[in-house]
Design an enzyme around this catalytic site. Structure first.
Site, PDB file in Angstrom:
ATOM      1  CE  LYS A 253     -52.228  47.901-110.441  1.00  0.00           C
ATOM      2  NZ  LYS A 253     -51.519  46.708-109.894  1.00  0.00           N
TER       3      LYS A 253
ATOM      4  NE  ARG B 150     -56.831  43.282-102.086  1.00  0.00           N
ATOM      5  CZ  ARG B 150     -56.433  43.769-103.258  1.00  0.00           C
ATOM      6  NH1 ARG B 150     -55.918  44.988-103.305  1.00  0.00           N
ATOM      7  NH2 ARG B 150     -56.547  43.072-104.350  1.00  0.00           N
TER       8      ARG B 150
ATOM      9  NE  ARG C 229     -52.329  44.198-101.364  1.00  0.00           N
ATOM     10  CZ  ARG C 229     -52.599  44.331-102.672  1.00  0.00           C
ATOM     11  NH1 ARG C 229     -52.225  45.419-103.321  1.00  0.00           N
ATOM     12  NH2 ARG C 229     -53.214  43.379-103.318  1.00  0.00           N
TER      13      ARG C 229
ATOM     14  NE  ARG D 194     -57.001  43.421-112.865  1.00  0.00           N
ATOM     15  CZ  ARG D 194     -56.898  44.188-111.797  1.00  0.00           C
ATOM     16  NH1 ARG D 194     -57.323  45.400-111.816  1.00  0.00           N
ATOM     17  NH2 ARG D 194     -56.347  43.737-110.700  1.00  0.00           N
TER      18      ARG D 194
ATOM     19  NE  ARG E 264     -54.963  39.397-106.827  1.00  0.00           N
ATOM     20  CZ  ARG E 264     -54.403  39.928-105.747  1.00  0.00           C
ATOM     21  NH1 ARG E 264     -54.120  39.175-104.702  1.00  0.00           N
ATOM     22  NH2 ARG E 264     -54.137  41.198-105.703  1.00  0.00           N
TER      23      ARG E 264
HETATM   24  P1  ADP Z   1     -54.339  44.600-107.240  1.00  0.00           P
HETATM   25  O1  ADP Z   1     -54.309  45.991-106.673  1.00  0.00           O
HETATM   26  O2  ADP Z   1     -53.740  43.611-106.307  1.00  0.00           O
HETATM   27  O3  ADP Z   1     -53.830  44.540-108.642  1.00  0.00           O
HETATM   28  P2  ADP Z   1     -57.126  45.069-107.587  1.00  0.00           P
HETATM   29  O4  ADP Z   1     -57.539  45.670-106.298  1.00  0.00           O
HETATM   30  O5  ADP Z   1     -56.882  45.987-108.732  1.00  0.00           O
HETATM   31  O6  ADP Z   1     -55.863  44.160-107.315  1.00  0.00           O
HETATM   32  O7  ADP Z   1     -58.194  44.013-108.056  1.00  0.00           O
HETATM   33  C1  ADP Z   1     -58.713  43.009-107.184  1.00  0.00           C
HETATM   34  C2  ADP Z   1     -59.714  42.157-107.956  1.00  0.00           C
HETATM   35  O8  ADP Z   1     -60.822  42.971-108.400  1.00  0.00           O
HETATM   36  C3  ADP Z   1     -59.189  41.531-109.236  1.00  0.00           C
HETATM   37  O9  ADP Z   1     -58.524  40.300-108.990  1.00  0.00           O
HETATM   38  C4  ADP Z   1     -60.473  41.343-110.048  1.00  0.00           C
HETATM   39  O10 ADP Z   1     -61.213  40.221-109.589  1.00  0.00           O
HETATM   40  C5  ADP Z   1     -61.255  42.590-109.695  1.00  0.00           C
HETATM   41  N1  ADP Z   1     -61.000  43.709-110.635  1.00  0.00           N
HETATM   42  C6  ADP Z   1     -60.411  44.906-110.360  1.00  0.00           C
HETATM   43  N2  ADP Z   1     -60.354  45.685-111.457  1.00  0.00           N
HETATM   44  C7  ADP Z   1     -60.898  44.971-112.461  1.00  0.00           C
HETATM   45  C8  ADP Z   1     -61.125  45.206-113.862  1.00  0.00           C
HETATM   46  N3  ADP Z   1     -60.737  46.355-114.445  1.00  0.00           N
HETATM   47  N4  ADP Z   1     -61.723  44.232-114.592  1.00  0.00           N
HETATM   48  C9  ADP Z   1     -62.110  43.070-114.022  1.00  0.00           C
HETATM   49  N5  ADP Z   1     -61.921  42.778-112.728  1.00  0.00           N
HETATM   50  C10 ADP Z   1     -61.332  43.699-111.944  1.00  0.00           C
HETATM   51  P1  ADP Z   2     -50.864  47.281-106.315  1.00  0.00           P
HETATM   52  O1  ADP Z   2     -51.857  48.412-106.098  1.00  0.00           O
HETATM   53  O2  ADP Z   2     -50.109  47.449-107.603  1.00  0.00           O
HETATM   54  O3  ADP Z   2     -51.497  45.933-106.191  1.00  0.00           O
HETATM   55  P2  ADP Z   2     -49.751  48.072-103.709  1.00  0.00           P
HETATM   56  O4  ADP Z   2     -49.483  49.524-103.848  1.00  0.00           O
HETATM   57  O5  ADP Z   2     -50.960  47.676-102.932  1.00  0.00           O
HETATM   58  O6  ADP Z   2     -49.755  47.372-105.183  1.00  0.00           O
HETATM   59  O7  ADP Z   2     -48.444  47.390-103.094  1.00  0.00           O
HETATM   60  C1  ADP Z   2     -48.388  45.976-102.834  1.00  0.00           C
HETATM   61  C2  ADP Z   2     -47.563  45.734-101.563  1.00  0.00           C
HETATM   62  O8  ADP Z   2     -46.179  46.028-101.836  1.00  0.00           O
HETATM   63  C3  ADP Z   2     -47.946  46.599-100.374  1.00  0.00           C
HETATM   64  O9  ADP Z   2     -47.807  45.822 -99.203  1.00  0.00           O
HETATM   65  C4  ADP Z   2     -46.942  47.750-100.396  1.00  0.00           C
HETATM   66  O10 ADP Z   2     -46.683  48.244 -99.089  1.00  0.00           O
HETATM   67  C5  ADP Z   2     -45.694  47.092-100.987  1.00  0.00           C
HETATM   68  N1  ADP Z   2     -44.909  47.993-101.863  1.00  0.00           N
HETATM   69  C6  ADP Z   2     -45.379  48.958-102.696  1.00  0.00           C
HETATM   70  N2  ADP Z   2     -44.378  49.550-103.375  1.00  0.00           N
HETATM   71  C7  ADP Z   2     -43.238  48.938-102.965  1.00  0.00           C
HETATM   72  C8  ADP Z   2     -41.846  49.088-103.310  1.00  0.00           C
HETATM   73  N3  ADP Z   2     -41.452  50.001-104.216  1.00  0.00           N
HETATM   74  N4  ADP Z   2     -40.960  48.279-102.703  1.00  0.00           N
HETATM   75  C9  ADP Z   2     -41.374  47.343-101.790  1.00  0.00           C
HETATM   76  N5  ADP Z   2     -42.652  47.154-101.429  1.00  0.00           N
HETATM   77  C10 ADP Z   2     -43.581  47.933-102.006  1.00  0.00           C
END
Ligand code: ADP
Ligand code: ADP
Length: 225
Positions: A16, A164, A130, A91, A175
């Site tokens: 994302k 992270r 990541r 979420r 998660r």
């Molecule tokens: P990822 O990109 O790996 O999906 P995020 O950066 O979106 O993770 O979220 C990291 C953490 O922040 C989540 O595990 C949760 O604890 C918190 N968080 C983020 N967005 C929300 C939300 N909309 N509601 C509740 N907790 C959230």
């Molecule tokens: P999210 O915001 O959904 O948690 P990220 O954009 O942070 O996901 O991506 C998670 C990890 O996967 C990062 O290390 C990123 O470089 C890698 N990644 C993202 N898109 C792809 C893809 N299409 N194929 C392989 N790796 C990817």
């Protein structure tokens, strides 16, 4: 001009943030990532950050009231009035209902929900590898799939890369569990509302980007006619 009010939906690690960073160059939309906003609060040591950190480190969701207030203010701020790209929110159904209510009050509606689908096994590898830029969290890398030119250094601004705290294997599993139990029901929720668009997130980032970009361009055209 037509508004693009978009949600990026998908499990942690689906890509994302990676896609949001690319889409920002195509469509002038503020990227609103609840995760980035929360991590900023943690880094600044605010009360909200201290409260949120406990949940984030455990891979649990931060309580809804905290998040909902934060987002309803944010989508009515100047740069988001013509549209937004929400990443990591909503979420669960309660957050989705709160978003709908807030948009209704503003006389706005969602344009689409962009779902990026990736199987769990791939997600674990993606999250564990990541790396993000300490200066700008929208600069995202992967040790194998998208490595920086120089180890642990951001290509875009030369800052250090970090892992992270919640990208550790035991937190990752929780998660994913939280995603499947609390967030996945939103797929049906938005499908029934006729808003859902699905993308195969196993493809490489450029291909996923092309598909999403084409869909958004079509949405914008449809809205203008
Ligand atoms: P990822 O990109 O790996 O999906 P995020 O950066 O979106 O993770 O979220 C990291 C953490 O922040 C989540 O595990 C949760 O604890 C918190 N968080 C983020 N967005 C929300 C939300 N909309 N509601 C509740 N907790 C959230
Ligand atoms: P999210 O915001 O959904 O948690 P990220 O954009 O942070 O996901 O991506 C998670 C990890 O996967 C990062 O290390 C990123 O470089 C890698 N990644 C993202 N898109 C792809 C893809 N299409 N194929 C392989 N790796 C990817």
């Amino acid at each position: 001009m037509s508004q693009l009010n978009l949600i990026l939906l998908g499990p942690p690690g689906a890509g994302k943030g990676t896609q949001a960073d690319r889409l920002r160059d195509d469509f002038v939309l503020p990227h609103i990532s609840t995760g980035d906003i929360l991590r900023e609060q943690v880094a600044q040591g605010t009360e909200l950050g201290k409260e949120a950190r406990r949940y984030m480190d455990a891979g649990e969701l931060v309580p809804d009231d905290v998040i909902v207030g934060m987002i309803t203010d944010r989508i009515d701020a100047g740069d988001a009035r013509d549209g937004f790209l929400l990443d990591g929110f909503p979420r669960n159904e309660k957050q989705a209902d709160a978003l709908k209510e807030a948009l209704d009050k503003l006389g706005r509606r969602l344009s689409a929900v962009l779902l990026i689908e990736v199987p769990d096994d791939d997600l674990v590898r993606r999250l564990a590898g990541r790396r993000v830029c300490v200066k700008n969290p929208t600069h995202i890398y992967h040790v194998d799939f998208d490595p920086p030119k120089h180890d642990d250094v951001c290509d875009q601004d030369g800052a250090r890369l970090m892992q992270r705290d919640d990208d550790r294997e035991e937190t990752i599993r929780n998660r994913l569990h939280v995603y499947h139990s609390q967030t996945e029901p939103l797929i049906d929720y938005y499908d029934e509302a006729g808003l859902l668009r699905r993308f195969d997130g196993r493809r490489n980032p450029d291909e996923v980007h092309r598909h999403i970009r084409a869909t958004i361009a079509t949405l914008r055209l449809e809205d203008e006619f």
